[in-house]
Enzyme design. Structure first.
Site, PDB file in Angstrom:
ATOM      1  CD  GLN A  76     -12.469  51.645  25.720  1.00 49.61           C
ATOM      2  OE1 GLN A  76     -11.719  52.360  26.341  1.00 49.61           O
ATOM      3  NE2 GLN A  76     -13.147  50.674  26.308  1.00 49.61           N
ATOM      4  CE  LYS A 106      -8.288  46.867  23.212  1.00 46.80           C
ATOM      5  NZ  LYS A 106      -9.200  46.722  22.066  1.00 46.80           N
ATOM      6  N   GLY A 153     -14.209  44.820  26.535  1.00 47.34           N
ATOM      7  CA  GLY A 153     -14.511  43.395  26.626  1.00 47.34           C
ATOM      8  C   GLY A 153     -13.343  42.649  26.022  1.00 47.34           C
ATOM      9  CG  HIS A 154      -9.912  43.389  26.929  1.00 48.82           C
ATOM     10  ND1 HIS A 154      -9.006  44.137  27.625  1.00 48.82           N
ATOM     11  CD2 HIS A 154     -10.497  44.254  26.069  1.00 48.82           C
ATOM     12  CE1 HIS A 154      -9.050  45.399  27.210  1.00 48.82           C
ATOM     13  NE2 HIS A 154      -9.953  45.492  26.271  1.00 48.82           N
ATOM     14  CG  ASP A 211     -14.352  44.785  20.094  1.00 49.55           C
ATOM     15  OD1 ASP A 211     -14.117  44.686  21.306  1.00 49.55           O
ATOM     16  OD2 ASP A 211     -15.402  45.268  19.632  1.00 49.55           O
TER      17      ASP A 211
HETATM   18  P1  GDP Z   1     -10.145  43.106  22.508  1.00 48.70           P
HETATM   19  O1  GDP Z   1     -11.290  43.946  22.982  1.00 48.70           O
HETATM   20  O2  GDP Z   1      -9.187  43.868  21.676  1.00 48.70           O
HETATM   21  O3  GDP Z   1      -9.464  42.360  23.617  1.00 48.70           O
HETATM   22  O4  GDP Z   1     -10.770  42.022  21.547  1.00 48.70           O
HETATM   23  P2  GDP Z   1     -12.071  41.120  21.860  1.00 48.70           P
HETATM   24  O5  GDP Z   1     -11.671  40.071  22.828  1.00 48.70           O
HETATM   25  O6  GDP Z   1     -13.238  41.975  22.174  1.00 48.70           O
HETATM   26  O7  GDP Z   1     -12.362  40.543  20.426  1.00 48.70           O
HETATM   27  C1  GDP Z   1     -11.451  39.735  19.761  1.00 48.70           C
HETATM   28  C2  GDP Z   1     -12.125  38.345  19.538  1.00 48.70           C
HETATM   29  O8  GDP Z   1     -11.381  37.641  18.582  1.00 48.70           O
HETATM   30  C3  GDP Z   1     -12.151  37.489  20.780  1.00 48.70           C
HETATM   31  O9  GDP Z   1     -13.302  36.696  20.755  1.00 48.70           O
HETATM   32  C4  GDP Z   1     -10.894  36.646  20.656  1.00 48.70           C
HETATM   33  O10 GDP Z   1     -11.013  35.381  21.298  1.00 48.70           O
HETATM   34  C5  GDP Z   1     -10.824  36.460  19.158  1.00 48.70           C
HETATM   35  N1  GDP Z   1      -9.474  36.374  18.609  1.00 48.70           N
HETATM   36  C6  GDP Z   1      -8.330  36.974  19.044  1.00 48.70           C
HETATM   37  N2  GDP Z   1      -7.308  36.692  18.204  1.00 48.70           N
HETATM   38  C7  GDP Z   1      -7.821  35.904  17.230  1.00 48.70           C
HETATM   39  C8  GDP Z   1      -7.271  35.316  16.056  1.00 48.70           C
HETATM   40  O11 GDP Z   1      -6.110  35.476  15.727  1.00 48.70           O
HETATM   41  N3  GDP Z   1      -8.133  34.573  15.279  1.00 48.70           N
HETATM   42  C9  GDP Z   1      -9.438  34.403  15.588  1.00 48.70           C
HETATM   43  N4  GDP Z   1     -10.198  33.677  14.772  1.00 48.70           N
HETATM   44  N5  GDP Z   1     -10.006  34.949  16.689  1.00 48.70           N
HETATM   45  C10 GDP Z   1      -9.194  35.708  17.483  1.00 48.70           C
HETATM   46  P1  IMO Z   2     -12.429  46.954  23.793  1.00 47.97           P
HETATM   47  O1  IMO Z   2     -11.465  47.294  24.889  1.00 47.97           O
HETATM   48  C1  IMO Z   2     -15.207  48.321  20.761  1.00 47.97           C
HETATM   49  C2  IMO Z   2     -17.489  51.951  21.629  1.00 47.97           C
HETATM   50  C3  IMO Z   2     -18.982  51.812  21.823  1.00 47.97           C
HETATM   51  C4  IMO Z   2     -19.442  53.153  21.273  1.00 47.97           C
HETATM   52  C5  IMO Z   2     -18.344  54.097  21.762  1.00 47.97           C
HETATM   53  C6  IMO Z   2     -18.686  54.846  23.038  1.00 47.97           C
HETATM   54  O2  IMO Z   2     -13.148  45.680  23.994  1.00 47.97           O
HETATM   55  O3  IMO Z   2     -11.771  47.062  22.464  1.00 47.97           O
HETATM   56  P2  IMO Z   2     -18.763  54.124  25.599  1.00 47.97           P
HETATM   57  O4  IMO Z   2     -19.606  53.109  26.300  1.00 47.97           O
HETATM   58  O5  IMO Z   2     -17.298  53.896  25.735  1.00 47.97           O
HETATM   59  O6  IMO Z   2     -19.152  55.544  25.924  1.00 47.97           O
HETATM   60  O7  IMO Z   2     -19.139  53.929  24.040  1.00 47.97           O
HETATM   61  O8  IMO Z   2     -17.202  53.307  21.961  1.00 47.97           O
HETATM   62  N1  IMO Z   2     -16.664  51.097  22.496  1.00 47.97           N
HETATM   63  C7  IMO Z   2     -16.022  50.002  22.069  1.00 47.97           C
HETATM   64  N2  IMO Z   2     -15.997  49.391  20.858  1.00 47.97           N
HETATM   65  N3  IMO Z   2     -14.437  47.846  21.741  1.00 47.97           N
HETATM   66  C8  IMO Z   2     -14.413  48.452  22.951  1.00 47.97           C
HETATM   67  O9  IMO Z   2     -13.564  48.092  23.925  1.00 47.97           O
HETATM   68  C9  IMO Z   2     -15.260  49.566  23.167  1.00 47.97           C
HETATM   69  N4  IMO Z   2     -15.504  50.362  24.225  1.00 47.97           N
HETATM   70  C10 IMO Z   2     -16.351  51.311  23.800  1.00 47.97           C
HETATM   71  O10 IMO Z   2     -19.492  50.740  21.090  1.00 47.97           O
HETATM   72  O11 IMO Z   2     -19.399  53.140  19.877  1.00 47.97           O
HETATM   73 MG    MG Z   3     -13.372  43.924  23.026  1.00 45.73          MG
END
Ligand code: GDP
Ligand code: IMO
Ligand code: MG
Length: 429
Positions: free
Chosen positions: A223, A16, A40-41, A13
Site C-alpha cells: 500500500q 514497489k 498487487g506487486h 501502486d
Molecule cells: P506496486 O503495488 O507498488 O508494486 O505497483 P503495481 O505493480 O501495482 O503497479 C505498478 C505498475 O507499473 C506495474 O504494472 C509495473 O509493471 C509498472 N511499472 C513499474 N515501474 C514502471 C515504470 O517505470 N514505467 C512504466 N511504464 N511502468 C512501470
Molecule cells: P499495493 O501494495 C492501491 C486500497 C483499496 C481501498 C483501501 C482499503 O499494490 O500498492 P483494503 O482492501 O486494504 O481494506 O482496501 O485501500 N488498497 C490499495 N490501493 N494499492 C494497494 O496495494 C492497495 N491495497 C489496498 O483500493 O481504497
Molecule cells: Mg499494486
C-alpha cells in the site's frame, strides 16, 4: 546501513514490486511486514510477468523471503499464489519462505464481512479489495484472531472459536446472514493446516540472527502512506500502518534495523478506491495518464484514478516515514506532454495549506495550487543512465526533489527490471 526499507509514498501502486525485485539481487532476506493479499506487486523480467499479492517480491529471485507478524494471511490464497508461481517456475519451499507463527489468519467470514459492509455502504463505501483485510485486523486488535500457530493446535481451539464466532454471528445477523458453520470452518482449517505449518517459524528469530550475522535485510512495504490507518486519508485507508516505522513492529526487529528508507514515488499520482484526491484529473489528461501508465488494479482490475504529481502529499510522506531517498517510477508515462503540473499547496475556502489537513471533508474540498513546468518530447522509456534522460526530464526530477525535500536515489523508466537508473545505491549507505 546494511538494510533497506521500501514503502509506498502515495496511494499504493507506485511500483514497489519492481523496485524490491531489482534491489533483491543484493539482499539476503526480503520481508513483508504489513497488509496482506490486498497488495498487487507486478514484476516484469524479460518475457515473464509475475503478479504477487501476499508473497514477498524477493521470492522470484529465490532470495530468502519472510512474511512477518504484521501481515494478515489468507491460507487459501497463499496456497493459490504458491501454485501460480510454481507454474511460472518459481519453487516455494520452507527453505526460501518463512511465515511468522503469529500472523493472524484471514478466514472466509472476514471476506464475507468485507463485502457485506461495502455493499451496505452505498456511496460511502471505501472501495476495499474485499479480501477481508479490515475485518481480520479488527479481530487481531480485538484479541479474537486465529493465528498461524493455532493451526498446530486445532483441537484446543474451542473457547477461542466461541469468542470469535459469537462476535461474528452477531455482526452477520445484522446483515441477515446465517451464523458461521463451525464444523465446516474446522474442516477447512484442518485441510489447509498442513500447507501452512511447514513454513511457520519464529520469524523474529530468523531476522535477528540474520541481522547479527551482518546479512542485508530488505523490507517490502505494501500500500502507501496515504492509505496508512493513522496518517492516510481516513477513513478511506487500509487497516494497517503502511509507513516505514511499521517494518520493525511487523517483523520483530528493533527500529534501528530499518536502514535506508526508500520511498517509492510515481512521477504522477494514482488512487484506486474511494476517497479524496486533490490533483485528480477527470479529463483527457487523466485519461491519457491512465492509458499510457496502464493504470488498472492488479488485484481487482479496477481502473485507477489518475492526476498530476502532488508534492505536498509526498513531502508529508517523506516526513512521516523519515525517507532517506526516493525511487521515482513511471517517468516514461510523462513523455510527450507539452507541459506538466505539480501541486505545491492547497486552498480550502480562503485558507492556504502546505500540508493535507486531517478532516475528510477538508481533504475533499482541497483545491490544488499548481506550478507548471515544461514537458519533454524525447523519450525516457527504457533509459538506464542519467545521460539518457532529456534535460527537461532532469529539470522535472530536480524540481520534485526540491519540493519534497528528499533526494532521488533510483529512477524507473519502464516495467522491465533492468530499465532502472541507479543514482545512489541504498545498500551502500
Ligand atoms: P506496486 O503495488 O507498488 O508494486 O505497483 P503495481 O505493480 O501495482 O503497479 C505498478 C505498475 O507499473 C506495474 O504494472 C509495473 O509493471 C509498472 N511499472 C513499474 N515501474 C514502471 C515504470 O517505470 N514505467 C512504466 N511504464 N511502468 C512501470
Ligand atoms: P499495493 O501494495 C492501491 C486500497 C483499496 C481501498 C483501501 C482499503 O499494490 O500498492 P483494503 O482492501 O486494504 O481494506 O482496501 O485501500 N488498497 C490499495 N490501493 N494499492 C494497494 O496495494 C492497495 N491495497 C489496498 O483500493 O481504497
Ligand atoms: Mg499494486
Amino acid at each position: 546501513m546494511a538494510n533497506v526499507t521500501v514503502i509506498g509514498a502515495q496511494w499504493g501502486d507506485e511500483g514497489k514490486g519492481k523496485i524490491v525485485d531489482w534491489l533483491a539481487e543484493r539482499a539476503d532476506v526480503v520481508a513483508r511486514f504489513q497488509g496482506g493479499h490486498n497488495a498487487g506487486h507486478t514484476l516484469v523480467v524479460g518475457e515473464k510477468v509475475y503478479k504477487l499479492s501476499l508473497l514477498p517480491s524477493g521470492i522470484v529471485r529465490g532470495t530468502l523471503s519472510v512474511i512477518g507478524n504484521g501481515v494478515v494471511l489468507d491460507p487459501w490464497h497463499f496456497k493459490e499464489e504458491v501454485a501460480k508461481l510454481a507454474g511460472q517456475g518459481v519453487a516455494i519451499t520452507p527453505d526460501n519462505l518463512q511465515i511468522a507463527e503469529t500472523c493472524p489468519l484471514i478466514l472466509p467470514f472476514h471476506r464475507d464481512l468485507d463485502g457485506l459492509r461495502e455493499d451496505a455502504s452505498g456511496a460511502g463505501k471505501i472501495g476495499t479489495t474485499r479480501r477481508g483485510i479490515g475485518p481480520a485486523y479488527e479481530d487481531k486488535v480485538g484479541r479474537r484472531a486465529i493465528r498461524v500457530c493455532d493451526l498446530a493446535h486445532l483441537d484446543d481451539l474451542g473457547p477461542q472459536l466461541d469468542r470469535l464466532t459469537a462476535h461474528h454471528d452477531a455482526l452477520r445477523a445484522g446483515f441477515g446472514e446465517p451464523p458461521i458453520d463451525r464444523d465446516a470452518l474446522m474442516d477447512e482449517l484442518r485441510a489447509i493446516a498442513d500447507t501452512i505449518l511447514p513454513f511457520a517459524k519464529p520469524v523474529w528469530l530468523t531476522l535477528n540472527r540474520a541481522k547479527a550475522d551482518g546479512k542485508r535485510i530488505l523490507f517490502e512495504g505494501a500500500q502507501g502512506t496515504l492509505l496508512d490507518i493513522d496518517h492516510g486519508t481516513y477513513p478511506f485507508v487500509t487497516s494497517s500502518n503502511t509507513i516505514a516505522g511499521t517494518a520493525a513492529a511487523g517483523t520483530g526487529l528493533g527500529p534501528s534495523a530499518a536502514g535506508f528508507v526508500l520511498g517509492i514515488v510515481k512521477a504522477y499520482t494514482t488512487r484506486v478506491g474511494s476517497g479524496p484526491f486533490p490533483t485528480e484529473l477527470d479529463d483527457a489528461t487523466g485519461q491519457r495518464l491512465g492509458e499510457r501508465g496502464h493504470e488498472f488494479g492488479t488485484v481487482t482490475g479496477r481502473k485507477r484514478r489518475c492526476g498530476w504529481f502532488d508534492a505536498v502529499l509526498v513531502r508529508q510522506s517523506v516526513a512521516v516515514s523519515g525517507l532517506t531517498g526516493i525511487a521515482l517510477t513511471k517517468l516514461d508515462v510523462l513523455d510527450g506532454f507539452d507541459e506538466l503540473k505539480i501541486c505545491v499547496g492547497y486552498t480550502i475556502g480562503d485558507q492556504s495549506y502546505d500540508y493535507l489537513p486531517a478532516h475528510s471533508q477538508d481533504q475533499a474540498r482541497a483545491q490544488p495550487v499548481y506550478e507548471t513546468i515544461e514537458g519533454w518530447h524525447d523519450t525516457t522509456a527504457g533509459a538506464r543512465s542519467w545521460a539518457d534522460l532529456p534535460a527537461q526530464a532532469i529539470k522535472y526530477i530536480r524540481r520534485i526533489e526540491e519540493l519534497i525535500g528528499c533526494p532521488v536515489t533510483l529512477v524507473s523508466t519502464s516495467p522491465e527490471r533492468d530499465d532502472t537508473i541507479l543514482v545512489r545505491d541504498p545498500f551502500a549507505d
